[in-house]
Design a protein around this motif. Structure first.
Motif, mmCIF file in Angstrom:
data_model
loop_
_atom_site.group_PDB
_atom_site.id
_atom_site.type_symbol
_atom_site.label_atom_id
_atom_site.label_comp_id
_atom_site.label_asym_id
_atom_site.label_seq_id
_atom_site.Cartn_x
_atom_site.Cartn_y
_atom_site.Cartn_z
ATOM 1 N N GLU A 134 0.007 -4.186 3.275
ATOM 2 C CA GLU A 134 -0.381 -3.293 4.378
ATOM 3 C C GLU A 134 -1.420 -2.282 3.917
ATOM 4 O OE1 GLU A 134 3.341 -1.678 5.713
ATOM 5 O OE2 GLU A 134 3.756 -3.407 7.001
ATOM 6 N N ARG A 135 -1.247 -1.721 2.734
ATOM 7 C CA ARG A 135 -2.215 -0.755 2.211
ATOM 8 C C ARG A 135 -3.591 -1.403 2.099
ATOM 9 N NH1 ARG A 135 1.890 1.136 2.786
ATOM 10 N NH2 ARG A 135 1.192 2.001 4.689
ATOM 11 N N ILE A 136 -3.633 -2.615 1.570
ATOM 12 C CA ILE A 136 -4.906 -3.321 1.420
ATOM 13 C C ILE A 136 -5.515 -3.610 2.792
ATOM 14 C CG2 ILE A 136 -5.967 -5.480 0.648
ATOM 15 C CD1 ILE A 136 -3.925 -5.403 -1.702
ATOM 16 N N ALA A 137 -4.689 -4.062 3.736
ATOM 17 C CA ALA A 137 -5.175 -4.375 5.084
ATOM 18 C C ALA A 137 -5.744 -3.135 5.771
ATOM 19 C CB ALA A 137 -4.050 -4.970 5.924
ATOM 20 N N GLU A 138 -5.215 -1.968 5.427
ATOM 21 C CA GLU A 138 -5.690 -0.717 6.002
ATOM 22 C C GLU A 138 -6.932 -0.194 5.287
ATOM 23 O OE1 GLU A 138 -2.235 1.744 5.588
ATOM 24 O OE2 GLU A 138 -1.198 0.801 7.272
ATOM 25 N N GLY A 139 -7.418 -0.959 4.322
ATOM 26 C CA GLY A 139 -8.603 -0.546 3.585
ATOM 27 C C GLY A 139 -8.310 0.250 2.341
ATOM 28 N N GLY A 140 -7.045 0.342 1.985
ATOM 29 C CA GLY A 140 -6.669 1.093 0.795
ATOM 30 C C GLY A 140 -6.887 0.286 -0.475
ATOM 31 N N HIS A 141 -6.784 0.979 -1.571
ATOM 32 C CA HIS A 141 -6.960 0.358 -2.877
ATOM 33 C C HIS A 141 -5.793 0.781 -3.769
ATOM 34 C CE1 HIS A 141 -11.009 -0.861 -1.807
ATOM 35 N NE2 HIS A 141 -11.181 0.354 -1.306
ATOM 36 N N PRO A 142 -4.668 0.057 -3.675
ATOM 37 C CA PRO A 142 -3.529 0.413 -4.525
ATOM 38 C C PRO A 142 -3.938 0.446 -5.996
ATOM 39 C CG PRO A 142 -2.885 -1.238 -2.907
ATOM 40 C CD PRO A 142 -4.382 -1.099 -2.838
ATOM 41 N N GLY A 143 -3.436 1.427 -6.675
ATOM 42 C CA GLY A 143 -3.794 1.609 -8.079
ATOM 43 C C GLY A 143 -2.826 0.941 -9.026
ATOM 44 N N ALA A 144 -2.963 1.282 -10.279
ATOM 45 C CA ALA A 144 -2.145 0.688 -11.330
ATOM 46 C C ALA A 144 -0.658 0.963 -11.114
ATOM 47 C CB ALA A 144 -2.584 1.201 -12.691
ATOM 48 N N ALA A 145 -0.326 2.159 -10.677
ATOM 49 C CA ALA A 145 1.088 2.496 -10.466
ATOM 50 C C ALA A 145 1.701 1.634 -9.365
ATOM 51 C CB ALA A 145 1.228 3.974 -10.119
ATOM 52 N N GLU A 146 0.947 1.406 -8.317
ATOM 53 C CA GLU A 146 1.447 0.581 -7.217
ATOM 54 C C GLU A 146 1.587 -0.878 -7.642
ATOM 55 O OE1 GLU A 146 -1.034 2.819 -6.920
ATOM 56 O OE2 GLU A 146 -0.154 4.276 -5.529
ATOM 57 N N ARG A 147 0.585 -1.384 -8.385
ATOM 58 C CA ARG A 147 0.679 -2.759 -8.889
ATOM 59 C C ARG A 147 1.865 -2.906 -9.831
ATOM 60 N NH1 ARG A 147 -4.889 -1.912 -9.063
ATOM 61 N NH2 ARG A 147 -4.852 -1.559 -11.311
ATOM 62 N N GLN A 148 2.099 -1.880 -10.645
ATOM 63 C CA GLN A 148 3.226 -1.924 -11.575
ATOM 64 C C GLN A 148 4.552 -1.901 -10.821
ATOM 65 O OE1 GLN A 148 2.983 -2.370 -15.024
ATOM 66 N NE2 GLN A 148 5.131 -2.849 -14.672
ATOM 67 N N ALA A 149 4.621 -1.155 -9.736
ATOM 68 C CA ALA A 149 5.854 -1.110 -8.934
ATOM 69 C C ALA A 149 6.175 -2.487 -8.366
ATOM 70 C CB ALA A 149 5.717 -0.087 -7.811
ATOM 71 N N VAL A 150 5.152 -3.196 -7.898
ATOM 72 C CA VAL A 150 5.359 -4.554 -7.383
ATOM 73 C C VAL A 150 5.803 -5.471 -8.521
ATOM 74 C CG1 VAL A 150 4.245 -6.555 -6.318
ATOM 75 C CG2 VAL A 150 3.771 -4.260 -5.450
ATOM 76 N N VAL B 148 6.035 -5.840 -1.604
ATOM 77 C CA VAL B 148 4.893 -6.721 -1.330
ATOM 78 C C VAL B 148 4.323 -6.419 0.054
ATOM 79 C CG1 VAL B 148 4.198 -9.125 -0.928
ATOM 80 C CG2 VAL B 148 5.598 -8.541 -2.920
ATOM 81 N N LYS B 149 5.197 -6.236 1.030
ATOM 82 C CA LYS B 149 4.740 -5.921 2.384
ATOM 83 C C LYS B 149 3.964 -4.606 2.387
ATOM 84 C CE LYS B 149 6.395 -4.931 7.031
ATOM 85 N NZ LYS B 149 7.525 -4.540 7.843
ATOM 86 N N TRP B 150 4.513 -3.591 1.755
ATOM 87 C CA TRP B 150 3.845 -2.297 1.674
ATOM 88 C C TRP B 150 2.476 -2.441 1.022
ATOM 89 C CZ3 TRP B 150 2.035 0.357 -2.540
ATOM 90 C CH2 TRP B 150 1.602 1.662 -2.304
ATOM 91 N N TYR B 151 2.411 -3.167 -0.088
ATOM 92 C CA TYR B 151 1.175 -3.361 -0.839
ATOM 93 C C TYR B 151 0.115 -4.039 0.029
ATOM 94 C CZ TYR B 151 -1.690 -4.519 -4.927
ATOM 95 O OH TYR B 151 -2.710 -4.618 -5.842
#
Length: 64
Positions: free
Chosen positions: A28-44, A23-26
């Motif tokens: 942080e990615r969003i806060a940095e302007g990233g857009h986690p994809g389906a694989a990242e959402r599935q990992a969470v 959750v923290k990693w996810y």
């Protein structure tokens, strides 16, 4: 506390930490302007499911 209960609690605590880490990693990615994809959402989601499963197992093994 039985050995089985202690082991179940240790596993549940580890999966809780793993979930929190994902959750923290996810976030942080969003806060940095990233857009986690389906694989990242599935990992969470998988980490959450593991956390929930091991917490339930610990509760069953250790009792009320």
């Amino acid at each position: 506390m039985s050995a089985d209960c202690a082991k179940a609690i240790a596993v549940a605590e580890k999966t809780q930490k793993d979930f929190e880490s994902w959750v923290k990693w996810y976030k942080e990615r969003i806060a940095e302007g990233g857009h986690p994809g389906a694989a990242e959402r599935q990992a969470v989601a998988d980490a959450k499911a593991d956390r929930d499963r091991t917490a339930s197992q610990a509760q069953r093994i250790c009792g009320p």
